[in-house]
Structures are given as structure tokens and as C-alpha cells.
Write an enzyme that holds these catalytic residues in place. Sequence first.
Site, PDB file in Angstrom:
ATOM      1  N   ASP A  90      70.117  22.997  62.875  1.00  0.00           N
ATOM      2  CA  ASP A  90      71.295  23.644  62.013  1.00  0.00           C
ATOM      3  C   ASP A  90      72.593  22.982  62.398  1.00  0.00           C
ATOM      4  OD1 ASP A  90      69.871  25.680  61.078  1.00  0.00           O
ATOM      5  OD2 ASP A  90      69.899  26.792  62.992  1.00  0.00           O
TER       6      ASP A  90
ATOM      7  N   ASP B 266      69.962  18.096  58.330  1.00  0.00           N
ATOM      8  CA  ASP B 266      69.569  16.929  59.026  1.00  0.00           C
ATOM      9  C   ASP B 266      68.669  17.092  60.235  1.00  0.00           C
ATOM     10  OD1 ASP B 266      71.031  17.830  61.200  1.00  0.00           O
ATOM     11  OD2 ASP B 266      72.689  16.368  60.875  1.00  0.00           O
TER      12      ASP B 266
ATOM     13  N   GLU C 192      75.061  36.027  52.550  1.00  0.00           N
ATOM     14  CA  GLU C 192      74.135  35.085  52.572  1.00  0.00           C
ATOM     15  C   GLU C 192      73.792  34.772  51.082  1.00  0.00           C
ATOM     16  OE1 GLU C 192      70.719  34.666  55.040  1.00  0.00           O
ATOM     17  OE2 GLU C 192      71.705  35.858  56.463  1.00  0.00           O
TER      18      GLU C 192
ATOM     19  N   HIS D 214      72.033  29.737  56.682  1.00  0.00           N
ATOM     20  CA  HIS D 214      71.992  30.187  58.083  1.00  0.00           C
ATOM     21  C   HIS D 214      72.902  31.287  58.379  1.00  0.00           C
ATOM     22  CE1 HIS D 214      71.154  29.874  62.571  1.00  0.00           C
ATOM     23  NE2 HIS D 214      72.473  29.965  62.789  1.00  0.00           N
TER      24      HIS D 214
ATOM     25  N   GLY E 182      62.060  36.764  51.856  1.00  0.00           N
ATOM     26  CA  GLY E 182      62.310  35.935  50.725  1.00  0.00           C
ATOM     27  C   GLY E 182      63.496  36.612  49.885  1.00  0.00           C
TER      28      GLY E 182
ATOM     29  N   ASN F  76      66.674  35.770  50.013  1.00  0.00           N
ATOM     30  CA  ASN F  76      67.455  34.839  49.533  1.00  0.00           C
ATOM     31  C   ASN F  76      66.861  33.963  48.380  1.00  0.00           C
ATOM     32  OD1 ASN F  76      70.056  34.134  51.132  1.00  0.00           O
ATOM     33  ND2 ASN F  76      68.613  34.469  52.864  1.00  0.00           N
TER      34      ASN F  76
ATOM     35  N   MET G  21      61.080  29.029  58.557  1.00  0.00           N
ATOM     36  CA  MET G  21      61.273  28.988  60.087  1.00  0.00           C
ATOM     37  C   MET G  21      60.657  27.878  60.818  1.00  0.00           C
ATOM     38  SD  MET G  21      63.147  31.574  60.174  1.00  0.00           S
ATOM     39  CE  MET G  21      63.269  32.060  61.953  1.00  0.00           C
ATOM     40  N   ARG G  22      60.735  26.554  60.135  1.00  0.00           N
ATOM     41  CA  ARG G  22      60.307  25.282  60.781  1.00  0.00           C
ATOM     42  C   ARG G  22      61.098  24.439  60.681  1.00  0.00           C
ATOM     43  NH1 ARG G  22      55.231  24.870  63.070  1.00  0.00           N
ATOM     44  NH2 ARG G  22      55.095  23.135  62.184  1.00  0.00           N
TER      45      ARG G  22
ATOM     46  N   LEU H 217      62.330  20.304  60.260  1.00  0.00           N
ATOM     47  CA  LEU H 217      61.798  19.452  59.346  1.00  0.00           C
ATOM     48  C   LEU H 217      62.102  18.100  59.994  1.00  0.00           C
ATOM     49  CD1 LEU H 217      62.962  20.652  55.815  1.00  0.00           C
ATOM     50  CD2 LEU H 217      60.544  20.587  56.684  1.00  0.00           C
TER      51      LEU H 217
HETATM   52  C1  GRF Z   1      68.150  35.003  56.681  1.00  0.00           C
HETATM   53  O1  GRF Z   1      69.061  35.833  57.455  1.00  0.00           O
HETATM   54  C2  GRF Z   1      68.298  33.541  56.745  1.00  0.00           C
HETATM   55  O2  GRF Z   1      69.647  33.203  56.798  1.00  0.00           O
HETATM   56  C3  GRF Z   1      67.579  33.103  57.831  1.00  0.00           C
HETATM   57  O3  GRF Z   1      66.226  33.993  57.940  1.00  0.00           O
HETATM   58  C4  GRF Z   1      66.532  35.105  57.020  1.00  0.00           C
HETATM   59  C5  GRF Z   1      65.755  34.912  55.828  1.00  0.00           C
HETATM   60  O4  GRF Z   1      65.908  36.079  55.165  1.00  0.00           O
HETATM   61  N1  GRF Z   1      67.292  31.612  58.151  1.00  0.00           N
HETATM   62  P1  GRF Z   1      64.883  36.241  53.825  1.00  0.00           P
HETATM   63  O5  GRF Z   1      63.463  35.689  53.865  1.00  0.00           O
HETATM   64  O6  GRF Z   1      65.791  35.177  52.632  1.00  0.00           O
HETATM   65  O7  GRF Z   1      65.167  37.821  53.185  1.00  0.00           O
END
Ligand code: GRF
Length: 240
Positions: free
Chosen positions: A147, A143, A176, A111, A14, A16, A92-93, A95
Amino acid sequence: MPPLDLGVLISGRGSNLQAILDAIADGRLDARVRLVLSNRPGVEGLARAERAGVPTRVIAHRDFADRDTFDAAAVDALRDAGATWVVLAGFMRLLTTTFLDAFPHRVVNIHPSLLPSFPGVDAQQQALDHGVRITGCTVHLVDAGTDTGPILAQAAVPVLDGDDHDTLAARILVQEHALLVRALSWIADGRLQVTPPAAPGGRARAAIAGVDTALGLANVDTALGLAQGGRAPEQVGEGA
Ligand code: GRF
């Protein structure tokens, strides 16, 4: 414009999500996180949301017979919470259209590569394995592909000699966090324009009006020793 009403989907750490929460708290992003939804219990991202006073839900994908029923439950939870935009922040799924049709052109993903290079899992290791010298991260609309959705913004990150997965992932992660917050703030400003595919089966395009959506180039220049004077034209094409 009213603030963005966000639902943030996570599966783990988490960081991000934390970048979004911090940006809202200090006024860089005009948004409210209506719900943080995790498909895994006990993850660090849920604790981050709780510390920020944001509602959380766990909907464990293992409890559902298939993707569609999981997605329908997620849609219900997000709608009940008042979310009208969805951010996939380390979710990580994949949709299905059950989910995507509920939030048309309103699901945003971060991503860790310069798409369309290195989609799917472990983009950082894919970049190392291919020996690319520049990678980065991409914010795009989601979509039904992996990715593949319309790109909103990208940030470049150099791959340095001696990088391993962790050092490269950490360097990309800094970008990111900045890129995701920046892209969401452009959406909050009403700058997002989506152009449907010109022909059936074609590709939708997205644009952010009036801003430069290519970030991180200064980082690459710094790595190449070009930081002060911008590009060095005499070096371009050397060795070609
Ligand atoms: C990030 O590198 C994101 O781009 C990828 O998974 C990672 C998640 O990191 N899809 P966090 O859970 O936001 O720390």
C-alpha cells in the site's frame, strides 16, 4: 479515447467490483471488464461477475509453488483476456515485480484508510485501535510495497462515537465504491499523470489533472456539525 480494458482481481465479496460493473452499466464509467480473476474459488465476487456476463477465472494461489509463478499465471490470463489495466478490488495478495512490470503504472488498488496511515490488513481496526477521528479510503497505483504506491485520490470518513469494526467498515465502504469509480473514470478520461522518481530509490508521484481528488470532506463536516457553513474558522485550533 477507447474504453479502459479492465482486469479486476478479487479475493472475496466483490462489492467494489459491483460498483465498477454498475458504473459501466449506467454509463458513469467508460470501461469494459475483460476478466474477473479470483485467487479463491466460490467467492461472492465471482457470482457478481457471472450475473453481469463478465468472464471469470479462478487461479488458486495454493496451486503455485511461489508468488512469482502465481503472478506469471495471472498475467497470462489477464493478457489473454485483453486487459490492459488492472484493478485490485479486495484482492488479498501482494504482487511481485513479475506482475507489476507487465502492467507498468497500470495497477490500481482501493485501500480502506487514508494512506500512508494504516497499510496492510484490517485498516479499519487499526484506525479504531489508534483512536483516530478521521479515516477514509485511498485509491493508489500499486508498487512493490504494501500500500505504498502513488496516491491518486482519497476520501475522508469520520469515526463516530460507538463505532465498531463493522459500522466503521460499512461507512468507509460507501466512500470506497464512489472513489474507485471516480478514479477509474478520471483514468478513462486520460487525466492520469505519473511522474517518475526524481532520483533512484525515490518516490513516483501520480496526479489527476484538473479535478479535486480529495473527497468526502462534507461527510466530516457533517459529523462535526459544520455542514451548512463549511469550515468554522473560530473553532479551528481550539484546545491546541
Ligand atoms: C475493501 O474494504 C477493500 O478496500 C479492501 O478489502 C475490502 C474488499 O471489499 N481491500 P469487497 O470485496 O470489494 O466487497
